[in-house]
Enzyme design. Structure first.
Site, mmCIF file in Angstrom:
data_model
loop_
_atom_site.group_PDB
_atom_site.id
_atom_site.type_symbol
_atom_site.label_atom_id
_atom_site.label_comp_id
_atom_site.label_asym_id
_atom_site.label_seq_id
_atom_site.Cartn_x
_atom_site.Cartn_y
_atom_site.Cartn_z
ATOM 1 N N GLU A 1 3.233 -6.976 -4.926
ATOM 2 C CA GLU A 1 2.809 -6.216 -5.805
ATOM 3 C C GLU A 1 3.783 -5.837 -6.919
ATOM 4 O OE1 GLU A 1 2.783 -2.262 -3.657
ATOM 5 O OE2 GLU A 1 1.922 -1.205 -5.490
ATOM 6 N N LYS B 1 -5.395 -0.982 -8.188
ATOM 7 C CA LYS B 1 -5.311 0.030 -7.195
ATOM 8 C C LYS B 1 -5.842 1.091 -7.164
ATOM 9 C CE LYS B 1 -1.098 1.177 -4.128
ATOM 10 N NZ LYS B 1 0.166 0.820 -4.098
ATOM 11 N N CYS C 1 -1.054 -2.855 -1.291
ATOM 12 C CA CYS C 1 -0.448 -2.002 -0.603
ATOM 13 C C CYS C 1 -1.078 -0.828 0.099
ATOM 14 C CB CYS C 1 0.823 -1.561 -1.697
ATOM 15 S SG CYS C 1 2.262 -1.074 -0.600
#
Lengths: 271, 271
Positions: B44, B115, B148
């Site tokens: 990430e 995200k 994540c």
């Protein structure tokens, strides 16, 4: 912080021998009470055994909510002041049966859950439940309940967590299978993840004892709200009495950082 | 069975030093290609580093889809015939930024994911994405992508699986925290469970290297469709190049018993 003492007693019921199984559960419940446990979890279908050939055989071993095993559990819960969560083969109307779990409180209140996600040949024998996993507001905390394969549906576990279960009790019969050397059984790993993503304690009670060619993981486990095991968590297919003291209030705090909350971070509009 | 070679290269980007980070990724991508890897997953925000003080600093390190890092990745994907999945700080309009991941194919096609579930202070800096995790039908299989903390929402992982991802690639930066001795980090456990309940391969690439007081799990892992690790899966916060050969077709078979299918067993009407 107040601690809740929970026992998972891994047993080997005998298929169709309800008298033997009833005696077995009484011994376990009395043993847990003598340890001052407030909750005991016993395996799936501990009242009847698991590997039924067909519906007829399952029906023969089944009982209603007023049957001898549930009556025993009610009297023990009242006499010993312990909450009992255990699986039984529930006799329904019209010759049908359900793979059910009972939650019996010292008050005498009985809550029954019928397994909604059936495993393998269970689909040929049991009628699936349609009701969500119950979450019971007991004297010692909010206790949810589901059975075995239900745990593999994260959506189902989420329902119990969103209904504010502090502790999820799951009677299971995990059939054993191959896994890489040194790896924890995937059944246990899924329990850990379910606990962590919901910050909820989970007690899963497995069985042992070969039955008609099937062996079991023997993987009973009690995990904390971070997803780490407090007791059990290996394949140990023998009688096991696992005891853990749970700081149950931790399950009421769903914050995992200054800006994150495991439930409020969900974006249901997107799912 | 055809095997797909996947690399997770655990790196230590430097906060704000996009030139250094770009060079770092080029080295990794070339190393993976020299092993005949078909897919490489990088951490990430590997293009920018993670621990930004504020939006202004993040904006300075951000780039658009035509920026120097993404242009490099496109040219490397084309020249080396490798699929690259990696995180970057995406410059949006009006001074905003997103915590994004790029999937770059040898054809030159670029897919970007933003995200959707932001971690901690990311909420003060990044604009969250509103689009579901993409699943790209590449020449070597169907590849999904998320970032994540998204992995901690089983609903989100399910979306990618229901969209028929064979392999889910997840750039991550897992901040390290305490855990019981001998326990596998819960971040890895959740990846395992996500894979198992969906019968989908997952490659999660973590970072290492302290950044402004934060350390990282260093827990990059590649898991199979049963949820067991093929590579990585411990806290090893140093440079790691994990390689695994995935029998990707296994992810197309969602049956786990004669009567069970991990997706068809869902009962969406009840959730």
């Amino acid at each position: 912080m107040t601690l809740l003492r929970v026992v998972c007693h891994q047993l080997a019921p005998r298929i169709g021998d309800t008298h033997y199984n009833r005696t077995l559960t009484e011994r376990s419940i009395r043993a847990a009470a003598s340890l001052n446990a407030q909750v005991i979890v016993l395996p799936e279908l501990v009242q009847s055994g698991y590997m039924f050939t067909d519906l007829e055989e399952a029906h023969e071993a089944s009982e209603t909510r007023d049957g001898p095993t549930l009556s025993l559990w009610k009297s023990l819960a009242q006499a010993l002041g312990i909450i009992i969560v255990a699986g039984f083969c529930e006799r329904l109307s019209a010759g049908r049966v359900a793979n059910s779990a009972a939650l019996v409180e010292p008050s005498g209140r009985l809550t029954v859950y019928r397994k909604a996600h059936l495993w393998d040949r269970e689909k040929l024998i049991f009628t699936a439940g349609d009701a969500p996993p119950p979450v019971v507001d007991t004297a010692v905390g909010r206790i949810g309940m589901m059975i075995c394969y239900d745990l593999e549906l994260p959506e189902w576990v989420r329902l119990a967590a969103l209904a504010e279960a502090d502790l999820l009790c799951a009677p299971v019969n995990w059939p054993d299978g191959p896994r890489p050397v040194g790896e924890r059984p995937a059944e246990i790993v899924r329990v850990q993840a379910n606990a962590a993503v919901n910050r909820m304690f989970i007690a899963a009670c497995d069985r042992y004892g070969e039955e008609r060619g099937v062996n079991w993981v023997g993987g009973s486990v009690i995990v904390d709200a971070d997803g780490y095991p407090l007791a059990g968590a290996a394949s140990q297919p023998m009688e096991q009495q696992w005891v853990a003291d749970l700081p149950l209030a931790q399950a009421r705090n769903k914050s995992i950082s200054d800006h994150n909350h495991v439930h409020r971070d969900r974006r249901p509009g997107l799912y």
